[in-house]
Design a protein around this motif. Structure first.
Motif, mmCIF file in Angstrom:
data_model
loop_
_atom_site.group_PDB
_atom_site.id
_atom_site.type_symbol
_atom_site.label_atom_id
_atom_site.label_comp_id
_atom_site.label_asym_id
_atom_site.label_seq_id
_atom_site.Cartn_x
_atom_site.Cartn_y
_atom_site.Cartn_z
ATOM 1 N N CYS A 142 12.624 121.559 69.428
ATOM 2 C CA CYS A 142 12.968 122.874 69.986
ATOM 3 C C CYS A 142 14.409 122.963 70.500
ATOM 4 O O CYS A 142 14.825 124.006 70.994
ATOM 5 C CB CYS A 142 12.001 123.255 71.100
ATOM 6 N N ASP A 143 15.167 121.855 70.416
ATOM 7 C CA ASP A 143 16.601 121.818 70.761
ATOM 8 C C ASP A 143 16.912 121.927 72.250
ATOM 9 O O ASP A 143 18.075 122.011 72.631
ATOM 10 C CB ASP A 143 17.389 122.908 70.022
ATOM 11 N N HIS A 176 8.723 120.524 77.005
ATOM 12 C CA HIS A 176 8.423 121.890 76.553
ATOM 13 C C HIS A 176 7.488 121.898 75.345
ATOM 14 O O HIS A 176 6.556 122.699 75.283
ATOM 15 C CB HIS A 176 9.713 122.632 76.201
ATOM 16 N N CYS A 177 7.774 121.004 74.366
ATOM 17 C CA CYS A 177 6.996 121.067 73.126
ATOM 18 C C CYS A 177 6.386 119.738 72.704
ATOM 19 O O CYS A 177 5.596 119.694 71.756
ATOM 20 C CB CYS A 177 7.862 121.610 71.988
ATOM 21 N N GLY A 178 6.744 118.654 73.392
ATOM 22 C CA GLY A 178 6.187 117.356 73.049
ATOM 23 C C GLY A 178 6.923 116.605 71.953
ATOM 24 O O GLY A 178 6.532 115.502 71.580
ATOM 25 N N GLY A 179 7.987 117.220 71.414
ATOM 26 C CA GLY A 179 8.769 116.544 70.384
ATOM 27 C C GLY A 179 9.605 115.421 70.975
ATOM 28 O O GLY A 179 9.831 115.362 72.191
ATOM 29 N N TYR A 180 10.084 114.528 70.123
ATOM 30 C CA TYR A 180 10.914 113.420 70.597
ATOM 31 C C TYR A 180 12.347 113.883 70.858
ATOM 32 O O TYR A 180 12.908 114.685 70.109
ATOM 33 C CB TYR A 180 10.945 112.287 69.566
ATOM 34 N N MET A 181 12.925 113.346 71.937
ATOM 35 C CA MET A 181 14.330 113.593 72.212
ATOM 36 C C MET A 181 15.191 112.749 71.261
ATOM 37 O O MET A 181 14.829 111.641 70.892
ATOM 38 C CB MET A 181 14.665 113.236 73.665
#
Length: 274
Positions: A142-143, A176-181
């Motif tokens: 999500c950036d 926020h979305c659970g994606g990896y940094m």
């Protein structure tokens, strides 16, 4: 200091200083060469240690991160460890001083960099980063930018140390979305940040003199900025100990930026104070 330079280079430095002192709009593009003088390895340098079997070009991609995010994250943490104690050199400080002096001399200097380190900022410059920031992370989905709790109270070198200490090799998930940094860096195959590129294009198209420092002029679209400046009537100066075969260059200063920039700034100051 001038006595250490070749007679031909002394003449070219004088020529460049006169041109710059007579100009009001200047655009500077810096590349890996200026940071290499501070001991920061470039992408062209061979990987060392555990990373010897990998090429940087094979790790700095979205595909590589999607395939093995832990591998790519660990590599960037290793790179951060390599550069966390590196400091600005005399070229960085000269550019910062010049940028501050332009307000007095009614000049405008836009500093654009292809580098992801923070050496320009450490020296006191305001720089537009085309390829991102090594010490920032953002979500790969999500950036959203990630701020470590340890980073909120610190700046500069301590912030860089905290970034390594807080993140270590463990992957961080976005709240926020659970994606990896991932590192906030432009990887191969990705587009440049829109605002940064617009700033660079505008500065190149409207400058009277464009200076390329420590860049091979091979990585596009940044390599096209000098051509854009030339098409709009600007003079082109290159500072590089290994000059590129670039036909748009008007003045070549074939020496390290750390040697040339302080001399150049001193002469510009002298001319503007007359």
């Amino acid at each position: 200091m001038l006595a250490e330079l070749s007679p031909k280079l002394v003449v070219e430095v004088h020529h460049a200083a006169k041109l710059l002192a007579a100009s009001s709009r200047i655009c500077v593009l810096t590349g890996a060469g200026i940071s290499a003088e501070s001991g920061i390895p470039t992408f062209r340098d061979k990987q060392t240690g555990l990373w010897e079997q990998y090429r940087a070009e094979d790790l700095a991609t979205c595909t590589a991160f999607a395939r093995d995010p832990q591998l790519v994250w660990s590599w960037y943490q290793w790179r951060r460890q390599l550069v966390h104690n590196k400091m600005p050199n005399s070229a960085h400080y000269a550019l910062a001083q010049w940028q501050q002096d332009t307000e007095v001399y009614k000049q405008h200097l836009t500093l654009i960099t292809q580098n992801v380190d923070d050496l320009h900022e450490q020296a006191g410059s305001t720089a537009t980063h085309l390829h991102g920031h090594l010490w920032r992370n953002r979500c790969s989905q999500c950036d959203v930018l990630y701020n470590s709790p340890l980073d909120t109270q610190s700046t500069g070198q301590s912030q860089r140390l905290n970034s390594i200490a807080s993140d270590d090799d463990k992957l961080i998930k976005c709240t926020h979305c659970g994606g990896y940094m991932r590192p906030d860096i432009v990887w191969f195959g990705e587009v440049l940040p829109v605002q940064a590129w617009q700033t660079a294009e505008s500065a190149a198209a409207n400058c009277e003199v464009f200076i390329s420092i420590g860049t091979s002029s091979l990585v596009y679209p940044a390599a096209g900025l000098a051509q854009l400046a030339r098409q709009n009537g600007a003079k082109i100066i290159e500072i590089n100990p290994n000059p590129t075969p670039n036909t748009v260059v008007d003045i070549t200063l074939a020496e390290k930026a750390g040697i040339v920039m302080p001399l150049l700034l001193k002469q510009i100051d002298g001319l503007l104070q007359r």
